[in-house]
Design an enzyme around this catalytic site. Sequence first.
Site, mmCIF file in Angstrom:
data_model
loop_
_atom_site.group_PDB
_atom_site.id
_atom_site.type_symbol
_atom_site.label_atom_id
_atom_site.label_comp_id
_atom_site.label_asym_id
_atom_site.label_seq_id
_atom_site.Cartn_x
_atom_site.Cartn_y
_atom_site.Cartn_z
ATOM 1 C CG HIS A 197 -3.760 -71.019 59.140
ATOM 2 N ND1 HIS A 197 -2.776 -70.264 59.929
ATOM 3 C CD2 HIS A 197 -4.899 -70.300 59.563
ATOM 4 C CE1 HIS A 197 -3.099 -69.275 60.547
ATOM 5 N NE2 HIS A 197 -4.541 -69.332 60.460
ATOM 6 C CG ASP B 29 2.295 -79.092 54.866
ATOM 7 O OD1 ASP B 29 1.178 -78.679 55.226
ATOM 8 O OD2 ASP B 29 2.552 -80.334 55.216
ATOM 9 C CD GLU C 213 -7.676 -69.998 56.790
ATOM 10 O OE1 GLU C 213 -8.311 -69.648 57.735
ATOM 11 O OE2 GLU C 213 -7.470 -69.122 55.835
#
Length: 717
Positions: free
Chosen positions: A529, A577, A586
Amino acid sequence: MPATPSLRHPTRLAAALVTASLLVGGFLAAPTATAAPHTAATTAVRANQVGYLPDGPKRATVVTTATQSLTWQLRDASGAVVASGATVPRGADTPAGQSVQVADFSSYRGSGSGYVLAVDGSASVPFDIRANLYDTLRSDAMAFFYHQRSGIPIDASLVGSAYARPAAHLGVAPNQGDTAVPCQATVCDYTRDVRGGWYDAGDHGKYVVNGGISTWLMVNSFERAKRAGNESALGDSTLRVPERGNGMPDVLDEARWELDFLMRMQVPEGKPYTGMAFHKIHDAAWTGMPLRPDQDPQPRELHRPSTAATLNLAAAAAQCARVYRPYDAAFADRCLSAARRAWTAARANPALYAPDSDSTGGGAYGDTQVTDEFYWAAAELYATTGESGYRDAVTGSSWHTSATAFSAYGFGWADTAALGRLTLATVPNGLPTADRDRVRTSVTAAADGYLSRMAAQGYAVPVPADGYFWGSNGEVANDAIVLATAAELTGEGRYRTGALETMDYLLGRNAIGQSYVSGYGRTASHNQHHRFWAHQLDASLPNPPAGALAGGPDSALQDPVAQEKLTGCAPAACYIDDIGSYSTNEVAVNWNAPLAWLAAYAAERTTTGEPPTGLCAVTYRADSVWSTGFTATVTVKNTGPTAVDGWQLNWAYPGGQRVTSAWNATVTQNGTAVLARDAGWNRAIAPGATASFGVQGTHTGANPSPTAFTLNGNTCT
């Protein structure tokens, strides 16, 4: 994105989660990208997908319902069998939701590329065994921070054209900061130049409490390497930073980029709360995805000072004053001045807390317990100055004698007492010998707890079963730092073994066979992310660069993608993922900092280049066997150079035997896995000496003897 929940409250949701759905074009929306499968594993044999060190531990985990030992074969690139042996059944691994066995091929000392481990018709992905295994990861994990820099162009010659970008947040349109940033309403009536520093995570915010611990970890990595005589590996012109060649170790150049920012966040003289540190600076509202930082049009805001942020500044700046002095005395003096002013301000404002509700446009990073930050800052100031006032603050802190300085979940941005302990244990200071010995013992005791936890699990993870929360991979890496520090303090190889095995977990030996480090391993995370490394949303943008650590399994499922794709997952398998899964995927500076620390540690060579000598030998003798039962004597010999003070021996019964009683040791059993602990009076085993104990048990059919033993995490012969 939202701050990692405090380690004191591992399942607490930050208020920011209410507004943390993916933002596309400035509007709240569901993810538009196709989600990647959350089960990454393509083989039942889960190994470190990068490889192993010739002189390090070499273990893999096999997912299987078989209850009997299986034969493993290590094959080289030509397919030739170079080593073989029997797996050790472990039974149910509860966090993974799997039944597993462990293959230990640590005795193989060869090196090369393209090895595979074959077990029961399955084979691992190919991996290497070589001494320079972690050299590239050391560089890449450190380069993450240059990628995350604010206020400087990211140079293609250092990172490649895909990752190059203009300087961001310098007041050049469309940016509106960070050279003259106003405060939120009612916080202050002036602006501050708070350029520089690192973007904290996948968004464009900068947070002092996360920056403080991350900076400390990077500088501590160099300080530890210098004590070990290996500082040249992080020295000048060793990393990809624009300052290379300036006479300053590159890792300190990188950390200085954040230190300068942290000091800019200090409230100036003559203003209310002078000497305190603003808690954070970020956009007034959440920015959309994807969005490069130099294209961010949002107004920026300073958020009110906090005691926690101020003490992070005090601790990091005091450490700076100590470590930077041989290279830049003027900068060291500036750091010490900032640290002293921050300490004085925090003492005057000991309960100015950042509210959890302050989560619009950035994470809250709320923390209402700051006595641990006071302890950490006092420890750093005392280690740097030796002054009695700081010593009294250390010894007068409840954390100085607390057994919970190293919590069950390790340490983190909201739990920093352990950082003070690590400094007091390793940096020369004037504590009385008995007091310093107690501090050092607390480090090794914490490390022993992590080793015990690792020994009880099929994947050798130092976190507890309920420890898979937001940023769990950072927790694993932080625990490895404690293990490595214990190795430094004691010289005992079992701690180094434990630290290296955490790297195995991060690089593929885990419940889903996923390498959580981008660019490392066949099934490596590559959709973390991030607002610029967003190839999954926009094919013209790059995937994350090599060396970026994903947050990792989060059993609370705190984002829409995780909730849709991972419902019912076992805790250690709650990862996907996907760029939309900010709670599992993240990136963040406080997770990559311990990865960089650990990679630098793992990359160090032994002084001789020779494999370490064995530390233990075990003899298992069946004394009496009858139709349904048996007795046996187990003898443990200390073949290492130092005394063993407190021991635990692990093995597994290949025939499913059950221990019913024992003498001269405390013995427990979980499935086929057996754990024997000393009886107290026989806890010490001198070099060359032995300790023996007996067991009685039951069996059905054959009664094969176990063949693989580990003593305090070390493989025995």
